[in-house]
Design a protein around this motif. Sequence first.
Motif, PDB file in Angstrom:
ATOM      1  N   ARG A 110       0.832  -1.209   0.000  1.00 32.38           N
ATOM      2  CA  ARG A 110       0.000   0.000   0.000  1.00 32.38           C
ATOM      3  C   ARG A 110       0.868   1.261   0.000  1.00 32.38           C
ATOM      4  O   ARG A 110       0.518   2.263  -0.621  1.00 32.38           O
ATOM      5  N   ILE A 111       1.987   1.226   0.716  1.00 35.35           N
ATOM      6  CA  ILE A 111       2.922   2.356   0.711  1.00 35.35           C
ATOM      7  C   ILE A 111       3.411   2.605  -0.717  1.00 35.35           C
ATOM      8  O   ILE A 111       3.419   3.744  -1.204  1.00 35.35           O
ATOM      9  N   ASN A 112       3.807   1.535  -1.394  1.00 38.88           N
ATOM     10  CA  ASN A 112       4.302   1.667  -2.767  1.00 38.88           C
ATOM     11  C   ASN A 112       3.215   2.181  -3.704  1.00 38.88           C
ATOM     12  O   ASN A 112       3.476   2.999  -4.596  1.00 38.88           O
ATOM     13  N   ALA A 113       1.976   1.715  -3.497  1.00 34.30           N
ATOM     14  CA  ALA A 113       0.861   2.143  -4.347  1.00 34.30           C
ATOM     15  C   ALA A 113       0.557   3.626  -4.159  1.00 34.30           C
ATOM     16  O   ALA A 113       0.364   4.360  -5.130  1.00 34.30           O
ATOM     17  N   VAL A 114       0.504   4.067  -2.908  1.00 35.60           N
ATOM     18  CA  VAL A 114       0.211   5.478  -2.615  1.00 35.60           C
ATOM     19  C   VAL A 114       1.320   6.372  -3.168  1.00 35.60           C
ATOM     20  O   VAL A 114       1.050   7.411  -3.779  1.00 35.60           O
ATOM     21  N   THR A 115       2.561   5.962  -2.975  1.00 36.60           N
ATOM     22  CA  THR A 115       3.710   6.739  -3.465  1.00 36.60           C
ATOM     23  C   THR A 115       3.680   6.846  -4.984  1.00 36.60           C
ATOM     24  O   THR A 115       3.870   7.930  -5.549  1.00 36.60           O
ATOM     25  N   GLU A 158      -9.143  11.989  -7.490  1.00 33.01           N
ATOM     26  CA  GLU A 158      -8.584  11.020  -8.434  1.00 33.01           C
ATOM     27  C   GLU A 158      -9.658  10.115  -9.014  1.00 33.01           C
ATOM     28  O   GLU A 158      -9.646   9.797 -10.213  1.00 33.01           O
ATOM     29  N   LEU A 159     -10.609   9.701  -8.175  1.00 31.97           N
ATOM     30  CA  LEU A 159     -11.685   8.839  -8.634  1.00 31.97           C
ATOM     31  C   LEU A 159     -12.582   9.574  -9.633  1.00 31.97           C
ATOM     32  O   LEU A 159     -12.898   9.037 -10.706  1.00 31.97           O
ATOM     33  N   LEU A 160     -12.978  10.784  -9.305  1.00 30.28           N
ATOM     34  CA  LEU A 160     -13.835  11.569 -10.191  1.00 30.28           C
ATOM     35  C   LEU A 160     -13.140  11.872 -11.510  1.00 30.28           C
ATOM     36  O   LEU A 160     -13.727  11.725 -12.590  1.00 30.28           O
ATOM     37  N   PHE A 161     -11.887  12.311 -11.449  1.00 31.55           N
ATOM     38  CA  PHE A 161     -11.160  12.659 -12.665  1.00 31.55           C
ATOM     39  C   PHE A 161     -10.998  11.441 -13.574  1.00 31.55           C
ATOM     40  O   PHE A 161     -11.161  11.533 -14.792  1.00 31.55           O
ATOM     41  N   TYR A 162     -10.670  10.295 -12.986  1.00 30.23           N
ATOM     42  CA  TYR A 162     -10.478   9.078 -13.791  1.00 30.23           C
ATOM     43  C   TYR A 162     -11.783   8.670 -14.464  1.00 30.23           C
ATOM     44  O   TYR A 162     -11.806   8.338 -15.655  1.00 30.23           O
ATOM     45  N   MET A 163     -12.884   8.699 -13.717  1.00 32.93           N
ATOM     46  CA  MET A 163     -14.168   8.300 -14.276  1.00 32.93           C
ATOM     47  C   MET A 163     -14.622   9.266 -15.371  1.00 32.93           C
ATOM     48  O   MET A 163     -15.148   8.851 -16.404  1.00 32.93           O
ATOM     49  N   ASN A 167     -15.544   8.813 -19.664  1.00 32.16           N
ATOM     50  CA  ASN A 167     -16.983   9.059 -19.794  1.00 32.16           C
ATOM     51  C   ASN A 167     -17.637   8.038 -20.726  1.00 32.16           C
ATOM     52  O   ASN A 167     -17.193   7.822 -21.860  1.00 32.16           O
ATOM     53  N   GLY A 168     -18.695   7.386 -20.221  1.00 31.19           N
ATOM     54  CA  GLY A 168     -19.434   6.432 -21.031  1.00 31.19           C
ATOM     55  C   GLY A 168     -18.896   5.018 -21.008  1.00 31.19           C
ATOM     56  O   GLY A 168     -19.492   4.106 -21.598  1.00 31.19           O
ATOM     57  N   ILE A 169     -17.779   4.808 -20.315  1.00 35.55           N
ATOM     58  CA  ILE A 169     -17.156   3.481 -20.271  1.00 35.55           C
ATOM     59  C   ILE A 169     -17.487   2.795 -18.950  1.00 35.55           C
ATOM     60  O   ILE A 169     -17.313   3.373 -17.872  1.00 35.55           O
ATOM     61  N   ALA A 170     -17.937   1.540 -19.026  1.00 34.63           N
ATOM     62  CA  ALA A 170     -18.238   0.762 -17.819  1.00 34.63           C
ATOM     63  C   ALA A 170     -16.929   0.418 -17.113  1.00 34.63           C
ATOM     64  O   ALA A 170     -15.985  -0.075 -17.740  1.00 34.63           O
ATOM     65  N   LEU A 171     -16.879   0.695 -15.812  1.00 37.60           N
ATOM     66  CA  LEU A 171     -15.659   0.462 -15.031  1.00 37.60           C
ATOM     67  C   LEU A 171     -15.981  -0.459 -13.860  1.00 37.60           C
ATOM     68  O   LEU A 171     -16.790  -0.121 -13.001  1.00 37.60           O
ATOM     69  N   SER A 172     -15.351  -1.608 -13.828  1.00 33.61           N
ATOM     70  CA  SER A 172     -15.577  -2.535 -12.714  1.00 33.61           C
ATOM     71  C   SER A 172     -14.895  -2.001 -11.467  1.00 33.61           C
ATOM     72  O   SER A 172     -14.003  -1.149 -11.545  1.00 33.61           O
ATOM     73  N   SER A 178      -7.494  -0.812  -9.388  1.00 31.97           N
ATOM     74  CA  SER A 178      -6.197  -0.913 -10.056  1.00 31.97           C
ATOM     75  C   SER A 178      -5.704   0.427 -10.577  1.00 31.97           C
ATOM     76  O   SER A 178      -4.533   0.785 -10.413  1.00 31.97           O
ATOM     77  N   GLU A 179      -6.610   1.199 -11.189  1.00 28.66           N
ATOM     78  CA  GLU A 179      -6.206   2.447 -11.839  1.00 28.66           C
ATOM     79  C   GLU A 179      -6.154   3.650 -10.903  1.00 28.66           C
ATOM     80  O   GLU A 179      -5.305   4.525 -11.064  1.00 28.66           O
ATOM     81  N   VAL A 180      -7.068   3.708  -9.948  1.00 33.17           N
ATOM     82  CA  VAL A 180      -7.120   4.875  -9.052  1.00 33.17           C
ATOM     83  C   VAL A 180      -6.295   4.660  -7.791  1.00 33.17           C
ATOM     84  O   VAL A 180      -5.499   5.504  -7.396  1.00 33.17           O
ATOM     85  N   TRP A 181      -6.475   3.499  -7.164  1.00 31.62           N
ATOM     86  CA  TRP A 181      -5.733   3.233  -5.931  1.00 31.62           C
ATOM     87  C   TRP A 181      -4.320   2.729  -6.232  1.00 31.62           C
ATOM     88  O   TRP A 181      -3.428   2.836  -5.413  1.00 31.62           O
TER      89      TRP A 181
END
Length: 222
Positions: A110-115, A158-163, A167-172, A178-181
Amino acid sequence: MRILIVDDEKMIREVLQEYVEFAGYEGVQAADGTEAVALCKDGHFDLVLMDVMMPRMDGFTAVKEIRKLADTPIIMLSALGEEYDKLRAFELGVDDYVTKPFSPKEVMARINAVTKRRQTNKQETLSSMKFEGLELDFGGRNVYVDGEKVSLTPLEYELLFYMAKNNGIALSREKLLSEVWGFDFFGDDRTVDTHIKMLRSSLKGYRKFIVTLRGLGYKFEA
């Protein structure tokens, strides 16, 4: 990289410091929130591992005080696993929340992911987008609802900007983790759902843009 390890249990501090230093980081210990805030006032830290239940000053209060000093990444370590506790932590602006008991290897991941996530955000060249009365300023990391600036936590941005960019793409939920966190193994569906709930509340009438896809995840649709 200097990491501040805050926990009233000496054994936990020492185990985490051993892992932190093995990874090549410098570990500094604090036994409670009061000591942690004092250390942050006196010096710079690249990340803070913060326990919640501590004497003198608890972790929630310490996070509030540290946030007044700097936007240092904070990972909260807690035996409190209820949604209310996690919501409270994320509303204070923590970057991640790990429930005890935990594996030191998980904490390091988690440290590596946040960094990595923080570094990526700093390097990105961003523009802006507008959906009716919802305006997203990527470069300034600002969000406006009907012209009024809205305050979001780092992960909400980060979540809002990524989504919105998708726009219009289904995101599991797994894709969002994987992409935001920045990781796809240690997170769970509740992590995403909790942040979506907070984000919708902040967007007020424009919460309509975040659509729930039953059994899959979410989609930004505007």
